[in-house]
Design an enzyme around this catalytic site. Sequence first.
Site, short mmCIF file in Angstrom:
data_model
loop_
_atom_site.label_atom_id
_atom_site.label_comp_id
_atom_site.label_asym_id
_atom_site.label_seq_id
_atom_site.Cartn_x
_atom_site.Cartn_y
_atom_site.Cartn_z
N GLY A 203 0.73 -1.09 0.01
CA GLY A 203 0.07 -0.10 0.03
C GLY A 203 0.87 1.49 -0.01
N CYS B 192 -13.15 4.03 -28.66
CA CYS B 192 -14.39 4.73 -28.80
C CYS B 192 -15.25 4.71 -27.48
CB CYS B 192 -15.48 3.87 -29.79
SG CYS B 192 -14.64 3.58 -31.38
N ARG C 132 -5.61 3.16 -15.78
CA ARG C 132 -5.77 4.03 -14.38
C ARG C 132 -6.35 5.51 -14.81
NH1 ARG C 132 -2.07 5.34 -11.82
NH2 ARG C 132 -2.84 5.08 -9.89
N GLU D 275 3.99 -6.56 1.66
CA GLU D 275 3.59 -6.97 0.16
C GLU D 275 3.39 -5.70 -0.64
OE1 GLU D 275 -0.44 -8.48 1.41
OE2 GLU D 275 0.12 -10.39 2.13
N PRO D 276 4.69 -5.10 -0.92
CA PRO D 276 4.71 -3.91 -1.64
C PRO D 276 4.26 -4.24 -3.20
CG PRO D 276 6.69 -4.21 -1.14
CD PRO D 276 5.88 -5.39 -0.44
N GLY D 277 3.51 -3.61 -3.76
CA GLY D 277 3.38 -3.43 -5.27
C GLY D 277 3.99 -2.50 -6.00
N TYR E 233 0.15 -1.58 -12.28
CA TYR E 233 -1.34 -1.68 -12.62
C TYR E 233 -1.45 -0.77 -14.14
CZ TYR E 233 -1.25 -2.64 -7.76
OH TYR E 233 -1.01 -3.20 -6.43
C1 LIG Z 1 -2.78 -4.98 -4.05
C2 LIG Z 1 -2.50 -5.93 -2.94
C3 LIG Z 1 -1.17 -5.38 -2.38
C4 LIG Z 1 -0.09 -4.40 -3.17
O1 LIG Z 1 -0.66 -3.13 -2.94
P1 LIG Z 1 0.37 -1.86 -3.41
O2 LIG Z 1 -0.64 -0.81 -3.22
O3 LIG Z 1 0.66 -2.14 -4.90
O4 LIG Z 1 1.67 -2.03 -2.53
C5 LIG Z 1 -0.59 -6.11 -1.30
N1 LIG Z 1 -1.50 -6.93 -0.71
C6 LIG Z 1 -2.80 -7.47 -0.91
C7 LIG Z 1 -3.61 -8.35 -0.33
C8 LIG Z 1 -3.38 -6.70 -2.34
O5 LIG Z 1 -4.59 -7.09 -2.50
#
Ligand SMILES: *Cc1c(COP(=O)(O)O)cnc(C)c1O
Length: 417
Positions: free
Chosen positions: A242, A345, A315, A276-278, A373
């Site tokens: 997050g 379109c 996005r 869990e960083p994305g 994303y």
């Molecule tokens: C999407 C998600 C993440 C990653 O979130 P980011 O904002 O990209 O860091 C981590 N854990 C869970 C369960 C998610 O659904």
Amino acid sequence: MSGFPSFEYRDNELYVESVPLSHIAKTFGTPCYVYSKKVITDAYQAFDTAFADNDHLICYSVKANANIAILNLLARLGCGFDIVSGGELQRVLKAGGDPGKIVFSGVGKNTEEMRLALTAKILCFNVESEAELNALNQIAAEMGKIASVSLRVNPDVDAKTHPYISTGLKENKFGIPIDDAERIYTTSQELTHIRFTGLDCHIGSQLTELGPFVQASDRILSLVSRIESKGIEIEHLDLGGGLGIRYHEEETPSIQEYVESLCTNISQLNKRILIEPGRALIGNAGLLLTRVEYLKQTPDKNFAIVDAAMNDLMRPALYDAYHEILPVIKNDINKETYQIVGPICETGDFLGHDRELNSTSGDILAVMSSGAYGMSMSSNYNTRPRVAEVMVDGDDVHLIRERETIDHLIATEKILP
Ligand SMILES: *Cc1c(COP(=O)(O)O)cnc(C)c1O
């Protein structure tokens, strides 16, 4: 440009590491996603070193960008993975990821996905409901296995982010209400094929303040002590992902500040910490290259119609998200205000509103901060093949995904006899 240290102008030409983007556009065509290996590596290492002596595991959230070259790069750095489907599990395994470093999140895991994950011997299931817990227990029993489980609790904190990406409020579909968690941990002891090893939460995405993370970890902390007083030992705490990135003018905490704020309270427990960083690992490591097809003037607006669209980068259409849009060859004279739109379109098909540019047909633009994303949310809407992806490593450029063809798109369709 300070947000993009490996993306900079040299003599008015935009580079990724040591490669001019115009060269990539010429070689691989547009639209095309471009990633910097250095930016990904640096971000991973920033997370890793910020934990210092705390026992930790960084589980990259695969849904942010699932290209197997990216997964492989992270796996080599020692990274674990947070998956939300059987498909993502297969990608991680194919990319050489260690199953012992995989956590499995998501509210709707099906039987087949649970079987796959039990067979692969993943680290932990992040379970989001009692119904799922019972189903997992039954499947594990049938397979003669024990499933390691964290309950994903919903700590009911306001992440203060876009409502579509806020997940930790009690009205959201995610997790188990924090007030129910203690009861489930203690009454589920009779589930013979479940072993509770952790506790998990994830409150939302693109958070730009540390307060909600600290609030959530405080609630997790007090829940752990209540659970442990009932004789259940928790081995790890998973604090989710997050952390936000800078797209425009956001002031975001640094990776180090974020990790330190998580550790302040939690490290006293001497437990392993998972995150869990994305977005924070990959978001600013990628951009979308696109070419201006036409300029179009109406009495109200100037449009720059580009060859990338909402199917390539959703996005802006989905969240009204802002992405900086930079010309690959800089020209600061005679700028005009443009709506940067795609060929699809839909009126929602835009990449940016009211951008100041000097633009002509054929110019190449870079839509910044699209590593997370972007490709992973892309679709084939309007029968548009998904774009190519390349990874820059110093002065090398590697194609990590070929551009789709129309044949790929229709390969599984059939006409009535
Ligand atoms: C999407 C998600 C993440 C990653 O979130 P980011 O904002 O990209 O860091 C981590 N854990 C869970 C369960 C998610 O659904």
